[in-house]
Design a protein around this motif. Sequence first.
Motif, short mmCIF file in Angstrom:
data_model
loop_
_atom_site.label_atom_id
_atom_site.label_comp_id
_atom_site.label_asym_id
_atom_site.label_seq_id
_atom_site.Cartn_x
_atom_site.Cartn_y
_atom_site.Cartn_z
N HIS A 169 3.48 18.00 23.65
CA HIS A 169 4.24 16.93 23.00
C HIS A 169 4.74 17.40 21.64
CE1 HIS A 169 2.37 14.18 25.85
NE2 HIS A 169 1.19 14.57 25.44
N ASN A 170 5.80 16.78 21.18
CA ASN A 170 6.17 16.84 19.78
C ASN A 170 5.54 15.61 19.15
OD1 ASN A 170 7.73 19.15 20.08
ND2 ASN A 170 9.53 17.96 20.65
N ALA A 171 4.94 15.78 17.99
CA ALA A 171 4.19 14.69 17.38
C ALA A 171 4.41 14.66 15.88
CB ALA A 171 2.70 14.84 17.69
N VAL A 172 4.03 13.54 15.29
CA VAL A 172 4.08 13.35 13.85
C VAL A 172 2.80 12.63 13.45
CG1 VAL A 172 5.34 11.15 13.98
CG2 VAL A 172 5.54 12.56 11.91
N GLY A 173 2.29 12.92 12.25
CA GLY A 173 1.05 12.31 11.81
C GLY A 173 1.10 11.87 10.37
N PHE A 174 0.43 10.75 10.10
CA PHE A 174 0.37 10.17 8.76
C PHE A 174 -1.04 9.66 8.48
CE2 PHE A 174 4.65 9.57 10.35
CZ PHE A 174 5.45 9.91 9.26
N SER A 175 -1.41 9.66 7.21
CA SER A 175 -2.63 9.00 6.74
C SER A 175 -2.19 7.97 5.71
CB SER A 175 -3.58 10.00 6.08
OG SER A 175 -3.98 10.99 7.00
N ALA A 176 -2.77 6.76 5.76
CA ALA A 176 -2.34 5.71 4.85
C ALA A 176 -3.53 4.88 4.38
CB ALA A 176 -1.32 4.80 5.55
N THR A 177 -3.36 4.24 3.23
CA THR A 177 -4.39 3.36 2.69
C THR A 177 -3.73 2.12 2.09
OG1 THR A 177 -4.36 4.43 0.52
CG2 THR A 177 -5.95 5.27 2.12
N THR A 178 -4.50 1.05 2.06
CA THR A 178 -4.09 -0.17 1.37
C THR A 178 -5.34 -0.99 1.10
OG1 THR A 178 -2.47 -1.98 1.34
CG2 THR A 178 -3.67 -1.63 3.40
N THR A 179 -5.18 -2.01 0.29
CA THR A 179 -6.24 -2.98 0.05
C THR A 179 -5.66 -4.37 0.33
OG1 THR A 179 -7.27 -1.60 -1.64
CG2 THR A 179 -7.88 -3.92 -1.63
N LEU A 180 -6.36 -5.13 1.15
CA LEU A 180 -5.96 -6.49 1.48
C LEU A 180 -6.93 -7.48 0.85
CD1 LEU A 180 -5.37 -6.02 5.33
CD2 LEU A 180 -3.67 -5.87 3.50
N ASN A 181 -6.44 -8.67 0.53
CA ASN A 181 -7.31 -9.76 0.11
C ASN A 181 -7.47 -10.68 1.31
OD1 ASN A 181 -8.40 -12.18 -0.86
ND2 ASN A 181 -7.54 -11.84 -2.88
N ARG A 182 -8.68 -10.80 1.82
CA ARG A 182 -8.91 -11.58 3.03
C ARG A 182 -8.50 -13.04 2.86
NH1 ARG A 182 -14.30 -14.05 3.95
NH2 ARG A 182 -15.51 -13.95 2.03
N ASP A 183 -8.61 -13.57 1.63
CA ASP A 183 -8.22 -14.96 1.38
C ASP A 183 -6.75 -15.20 1.69
OD1 ASP A 183 -10.79 -14.94 0.40
OD2 ASP A 183 -10.25 -15.40 -1.66
N ASP A 184 -5.91 -14.17 1.50
CA ASP A 184 -4.47 -14.30 1.76
C ASP A 184 -4.19 -14.63 3.22
OD1 ASP A 184 -3.99 -13.69 -0.89
OD2 ASP A 184 -3.38 -11.61 -0.49
N PHE A 185 -5.12 -14.30 4.11
CA PHE A 185 -4.94 -14.55 5.54
C PHE A 185 -5.82 -15.71 6.03
CE2 PHE A 185 -3.66 -10.23 4.69
CZ PHE A 185 -2.44 -10.17 5.33
N GLY A 186 -6.33 -16.49 5.09
CA GLY A 186 -7.13 -17.66 5.45
C GLY A 186 -8.55 -17.34 5.86
N ILE A 187 -9.04 -16.17 5.52
CA ILE A 187 -10.42 -15.79 5.86
C ILE A 187 -11.26 -16.03 4.61
CG2 ILE A 187 -11.94 -13.97 6.71
CD1 ILE A 187 -9.40 -12.59 7.84
N THR A 188 -11.83 -17.24 4.52
CA THR A 188 -12.52 -17.65 3.30
C THR A 188 -14.01 -17.90 3.50
OG1 THR A 188 -11.90 -19.95 3.74
CG2 THR A 188 -10.41 -18.65 2.33
N ALA A 189 -14.52 -17.76 4.73
CA ALA A 189 -15.94 -18.01 5.01
C ALA A 189 -16.84 -17.04 4.24
CB ALA A 189 -16.20 -17.89 6.51
N ASN A 190 -18.02 -17.52 3.94
CA ASN A 190 -19.06 -16.71 3.28
C ASN A 190 -18.55 -16.09 1.98
OD1 ASN A 190 -19.76 -17.12 6.06
ND2 ASN A 190 -21.43 -15.67 5.77
#
Length: 189
Positions: free
Chosen positions: A139-160
């Motif tokens: 195959h011909n292929a391409v590769g990437f490495s990536a990072t980010t930080t998410l705030n779980r509250d932004d997606f309505g995940i507020t438990a605990n």
Amino acid sequence: MALPLAAFAAPSTFRYDTQHSQILFSIDHNGFSRPFGRLHIAQGWLRFDPDDWSHSATELDIDLQSLDMGDADWNAAVLKPAFLDAGASRYAHFTSTSVERKDASHGVLHGNLTLRGVTRPVALSFTFNRMGGTIFGMHNAVGFSATTTLNRDDFGITANANSIGHGVSVWLELEAIQDNKVQTHKETP
């Protein structure tokens, strides 16, 4: 043997290699540790122009049911409505909006992440690892490495809120196979 970048039609279209692409995340647990979890990409495509990254784009679906926290009971708890709510929305979806090139191998991918039915903008800092033929020339292929930080509250995940951190560190290792027949949903810029 690596193929010269000129061997790839610019831009080329790729489908994600779901065996060699993974998403890892980590979140604080009561200040004691930052355990890791893993998710798999179910499907997706990438259009990449090595000469002009602004013509690049991607869409992918993340299979929340693939969650691996290292323990079956813990997986089940995180998949419940209070957290990922994978029963209501099995897949998270990412669609790029733009690519910002920083230097020869680094950039920022801007896009929208939909998780639990909530869509928020996300910026992923990434490294362009390599583009070329695979070791056996399959195959011909391409590769990437990536990072980010998410705030779980932004997606309505507020438990605990008092025991589980709010900032989620995310790492993506992405490999895609050239496939100019792959269906893309985003129109060529």
